[in-house]
Design an enzyme around this catalytic site. Structure first.
Site, PDB file in Angstrom:
ATOM      1  N   VAL A  11    -126.476 -26.312   0.538  1.00 46.73           N
ATOM      2  CA  VAL A  11    -127.302 -27.402   1.302  1.00 46.73           C
ATOM      3  C   VAL A  11    -127.098 -26.964   3.135  1.00 46.73           C
ATOM      4  O   VAL A  11    -127.923 -26.771   3.601  1.00 46.73           O
ATOM      5  CB  VAL A  11    -127.189 -28.818   1.124  1.00 46.73           C
ATOM      6  CG1 VAL A  11    -127.890 -29.778   2.283  1.00 46.73           C
ATOM      7  CG2 VAL A  11    -127.480 -29.108  -0.346  1.00 46.73           C
ATOM      8  N   ASP A  30    -116.869 -25.285   7.691  1.00 45.07           N
ATOM      9  CA  ASP A  30    -116.357 -25.669   6.283  1.00 45.07           C
ATOM     10  C   ASP A  30    -114.733 -25.766   6.273  1.00 45.07           C
ATOM     11  O   ASP A  30    -114.260 -24.687   6.838  1.00 45.07           O
ATOM     12  CB  ASP A  30    -116.841 -24.685   5.243  1.00 45.07           C
ATOM     13  CG  ASP A  30    -116.745 -25.475   3.867  1.00 45.07           C
ATOM     14  OD1 ASP A  30    -118.092 -25.697   3.354  1.00 45.07           O
ATOM     15  OD2 ASP A  30    -115.758 -25.671   3.227  1.00 45.07           O
ATOM     16  N   THR A  84    -121.253 -34.972  -3.016  1.00 49.32           N
ATOM     17  CA  THR A  84    -121.054 -36.282  -3.570  1.00 49.32           C
ATOM     18  C   THR A  84    -121.058 -36.400  -5.222  1.00 49.32           C
ATOM     19  O   THR A  84    -122.272 -36.532  -5.568  1.00 49.32           O
ATOM     20  CB  THR A  84    -121.974 -37.377  -3.067  1.00 49.32           C
ATOM     21  OG1 THR A  84    -123.319 -36.601  -3.354  1.00 49.32           O
ATOM     22  CG2 THR A  84    -121.954 -37.324  -1.505  1.00 49.32           C
ATOM     23  N   CYS A 256    -127.362 -32.237  -9.133  1.00 49.89           N
ATOM     24  CA  CYS A 256    -128.447 -33.244  -8.825  1.00 49.89           C
ATOM     25  C   CYS A 256    -128.622 -34.225  -9.920  1.00 49.89           C
ATOM     26  O   CYS A 256    -128.408 -35.381 -10.059  1.00 49.89           O
ATOM     27  CB  CYS A 256    -129.697 -32.651  -8.045  1.00 49.89           C
ATOM     28  SG  CYS A 256    -129.329 -31.433  -6.777  1.00 49.89           S
ATOM     29  N   ARG A 324    -121.964 -26.000 -12.303  1.00 51.06           N
ATOM     30  CA  ARG A 324    -121.960 -27.498 -12.401  1.00 51.06           C
ATOM     31  C   ARG A 324    -122.528 -28.174 -13.374  1.00 51.06           C
ATOM     32  O   ARG A 324    -123.780 -28.116 -13.554  1.00 51.06           O
ATOM     33  CB  ARG A 324    -122.062 -28.183 -10.900  1.00 51.06           C
ATOM     34  CG  ARG A 324    -120.896 -27.627 -10.062  1.00 51.06           C
ATOM     35  CD  ARG A 324    -121.460 -28.059  -8.438  1.00 51.06           C
ATOM     36  NE  ARG A 324    -122.293 -27.523  -7.878  1.00 51.06           N
ATOM     37  CZ  ARG A 324    -122.779 -27.428  -6.640  1.00 51.06           C
ATOM     38  NH1 ARG A 324    -122.104 -28.514  -5.895  1.00 51.06           N
ATOM     39  NH2 ARG A 324    -123.735 -26.770  -5.920  1.00 51.06           N
TER      40      ARG A 324
HETATM   41  N1  SAJ Z   1    -134.221 -29.290 -17.453  1.00 51.07           N
HETATM   42  C1  SAJ Z   1    -134.669 -29.613 -18.765  1.00 51.07           C
HETATM   43  N2  SAJ Z   1    -136.127 -29.808 -18.987  1.00 51.07           N
HETATM   44  C2  SAJ Z   1    -136.758 -29.862 -17.898  1.00 51.07           C
HETATM   45  C3  SAJ Z   1    -136.331 -29.470 -16.511  1.00 51.07           C
HETATM   46  C4  SAJ Z   1    -135.261 -29.135 -16.527  1.00 51.07           C
HETATM   47  O1  SAJ Z   1    -133.790 -29.884 -19.565  1.00 51.07           O
HETATM   48  O2  SAJ Z   1    -138.256 -29.839 -18.115  1.00 51.07           O
HETATM   49  C5  SAJ Z   1    -132.653 -29.166 -17.071  1.00 51.07           C
HETATM   50  C6  SAJ Z   1    -132.476 -27.645 -16.746  1.00 51.07           C
HETATM   51  O3  SAJ Z   1    -132.195 -26.904 -17.719  1.00 51.07           O
HETATM   52  C7  SAJ Z   1    -131.264 -28.090 -15.745  1.00 51.07           C
HETATM   53  C8  SAJ Z   1    -131.270 -29.457 -15.420  1.00 51.07           C
HETATM   54  O4  SAJ Z   1    -132.433 -30.107 -15.898  1.00 51.07           O
HETATM   55  O5  SAJ Z   1    -129.862 -27.901 -16.590  1.00 51.07           O
HETATM   56  C9  SAJ Z   1    -131.825 -29.747 -13.854  1.00 51.07           C
HETATM   57  O6  SAJ Z   1    -133.036 -28.840 -13.643  1.00 51.07           O
HETATM   58  P1  SAJ Z   1    -133.970 -28.968 -12.290  1.00 51.07           P
HETATM   59  O7  SAJ Z   1    -135.068 -27.961 -12.562  1.00 51.07           O
HETATM   60  O8  SAJ Z   1    -134.150 -30.523 -12.066  1.00 51.07           O
HETATM   61  O9  SAJ Z   1    -133.288 -28.405 -11.244  1.00 51.07           O
HETATM   62  P2  SAJ Z   1    -131.951 -28.757  -9.995  1.00 51.07           P
HETATM   63  O10 SAJ Z   1    -130.821 -29.756 -10.804  1.00 51.07           O
HETATM   64  O11 SAJ Z   1    -131.583 -27.854  -9.409  1.00 51.07           O
HETATM   65  O12 SAJ Z   1    -132.812 -30.022  -9.143  1.00 51.07           O
HETATM   66  C10 SAJ Z   1    -133.107 -29.729  -7.896  1.00 51.07           C
HETATM   67  C11 SAJ Z   1    -133.561 -30.988  -7.284  1.00 51.07           C
HETATM   68  N3  SAJ Z   1    -133.800 -30.851  -6.098  1.00 51.07           N
HETATM   69  C12 SAJ Z   1    -133.029 -31.576  -5.074  1.00 51.07           C
HETATM   70  O13 SAJ Z   1    -132.469 -32.394  -5.597  1.00 51.07           O
HETATM   71  C13 SAJ Z   1    -133.288 -31.139  -3.557  1.00 51.07           C
HETATM   72  C14 SAJ Z   1    -134.792 -31.563  -7.914  1.00 51.07           C
HETATM   73  O14 SAJ Z   1    -135.402 -32.719  -7.446  1.00 51.07           O
HETATM   74  C15 SAJ Z   1    -135.946 -30.471  -8.101  1.00 51.07           C
HETATM   75  O15 SAJ Z   1    -137.239 -31.141  -8.607  1.00 51.07           O
HETATM   76  C16 SAJ Z   1    -135.384 -29.284  -8.748  1.00 51.07           C
HETATM   77  O16 SAJ Z   1    -134.493 -28.870  -8.144  1.00 51.07           O
HETATM   78  C17 SAJ Z   1    -136.568 -28.375  -9.006  1.00 51.07           C
HETATM   79  O17 SAJ Z   1    -137.656 -28.745  -9.165  1.00 51.07           O
HETATM   80  O18 SAJ Z   1    -136.311 -27.216  -9.108  1.00 51.07           O
END
Ligand code: SAJ
Length: 404
Positions: A11, A30, A84, A256, A324
């Site tokens: 970030v 940092d 956080t 997240c 993570r």
């Molecule tokens: N996952 C599932 N099923 C799904 C989508 C994701 O099991 O349909 C799992 C993934 O395998 C992963 C976890 O959920 O382990 C999180 O996946 P994620 O696509 O939500 O990715 P993140 O954690 O990187 O979420 C971030 C978030 N961005 C911010 O907080 C600024 C989220 O709001 C975004 O929507 C997401 O990226 C994104 O769309 O890539």
């Protein structure tokens, strides 16, 4: 403007580069000396950030990485972008944010605008960060919230074109923060209070956690009723309105989605409201590894004892290296506990964990597709006639039917 971004993870580094690229004088600070050493030499783990960008911005004197508190004493804007996480009992852990605020307050020697990007529950800026600065410094500060919306590795939605929510504790703070973000973000959305901004960020990710839990429960129903959850989701997704596809998986990883909802449920419960959906969603997603293992055992004639299993991809999502909260680590641990001989292959992950292999193997009894990176070539398993179960959390076809 003279800016210091505190915290140079995915970030903070993204903000440092974005602000420096439009001419702000930026210090990327940092407490991790090794990280600062690497960044100064153009080395970063963050996908989508090149060595040239880091070196060119430093050569232009617009960006400087530092571990020295004295370097940011007289900046006009401080952006806080520190982790956080959750505690072991899955409660909000604001220790890093609190320490950072105290450190900054003690070191600043000029009136400044303090912007918090770190995700936390509504009221954190007003009731935690502001009092820390007022009790640790005699200078005058203004405060604003700008919750981070960086998605590492996403080449479509980047800092410049992702709308950014802003709100200050005063109209002056809102205006100053808005003007700062407008210099490198195309769409700045101001809301009436920092609490609204803080809550919006939590709700964005709680929406995902709850819907992923829903599709994981749907997958269990599909298994019991003997139909494909993925096929049913794909069919539902033909509805052009009122639906958003999510896919079943072994669980939810990252810093997240499995974390932010617990900040919202914590705040709700402090206010006397039971956050039922969030608590159930956390439980369903955390239990998916156990559920999937039961299904794998059934598929493999009820015994995994001594079985040679290789897992393809262990980071928390495709094409990034972040481990993570990755459910794949729990999968490895649980399979090993019941006697399986588990190895894993993930070229993006540098982890000293038993079972690491440097390629997809054919001399295994079972291949599990968990986090398929774009670089993976599953033809090795096809040609080697390896039995493969596709556990991946997406709609892509890797050559075998989806197993969850
Ligand atoms: N996952 C599932 N099923 C799904 C989508 C994701 O099991 O349909 C799992 C993934 O395998 C992963 C976890 O959920 O382990 C999180 O996946 P994620 O696509 O939500 O990715 P993140 O954690 O990187 O979420 C971030 C978030 N961005 C911010 O907080 C600024 C989220 O709001 C975004 O929507 C997401 O990226 C994104 O769309 O890539």
């Amino acid at each position: 403007m003279k800016v210091c971004v505190i915290g140079q993870g995915y970030v903070g580094l993204t903000i440092s580069i974005g602000a420096a690229s439009v001419g702000h004088e930026v210090i990327g600070f940092d407490i991790n000396k090794e990280l600062i050493h690497d960044l100064t030499r153009g080395k970063t783990f963050v996908p989508g950030i090149s060595k040239n960008t880091l070196l060119e911005l430093q050569a232009s004197k617009k960006l400087r990485f530092s571990n020295n508190q004295n370097d940011y004493k007289n900046v006009e804007i401080i952006v806080i972008a520190v982790p956080t996480p959750l505690t072991g009992s899955r409660q909000p852990d604001l220790e890093i944010l609190t320490s950072a605020a105290q450190m900054i307050a003690k070191n600043l020697s000029s009136d400044s605008l303090i912007i918090n990007e770190s995700t936390s529950f509504p009221g954190t800026l007003r009731n935690l960060i502001k009092p820390i600065f007022e009790s640790h410094s005699q200078y005058q500060f203004e405060f604003a919230s700008a919750p981070e919306r960086v998605d590492p590795g996403n080449s479509k939605w980047i800092l410049k074109n992702t709308p950014r929510i802003i709100s200050g504790l005063t109209s002056s703070a809102t205006e100053k923060a808005s003007n700062f973000y407008k210099s490198f973000c195309d769409n700045v959305v101001t809301v009436s209070s920092p609490e609204v901004a803080e809550a919006a960020k939590l709700f964005e990710n709680t929406f995902r956690q709850v819907n992923i839990a829903l599709v994981n429960e749907f997958a269990q129903i599909a298994n019991a009723l003997n139909f494909s959850a993925h096929e049913a989701v794909a069919a539902a997704a033909t509805k052009p309105f009122g639906f958003m596809a999510f896919y079943p998986s072994i669980g939810v990883g990252g810093h997240c989605i499995p974390v932010d909802p617990s900040y919202l449920s914590y705040a709700a419960e402090m206010a006397g409201v039971k956050a039922q959906f969030i608590n159930i969603a956390n439980k369903v997603n955390l239990e998916m590894v156990s559920h999937v293992i039961i299904r794998i055992k059934t598929e493999m004639n009820n015994s995994l004892e001594g079985l040679k299993i290789q897992i393809a991809g262990i980071s928390y999502k495709s094409n990034i290296s972040d481990l993570r909260e990755s459910p794949a680590l729990n999968l490895i641990s649980e399979l090993s506990k019941i006697g399986a001989k588990v190895q894993w292959f993930d070229p993006l992950v540098n982890l000293d964990l038993k079972g690491r292999s440097n390629c997809l193997k054919t001399d295994v009894d079972l291949g599990l597709i968990v986090t398929p990176h774009d670089t993976f070539d599953f033809s090795v398993w096809k040609v080697g006639k390896v039995k493969v179960l596709d556990l991946s959390a997406d709609s892509k076809n890797y050559g075998w039917p989806k197993f969850i």
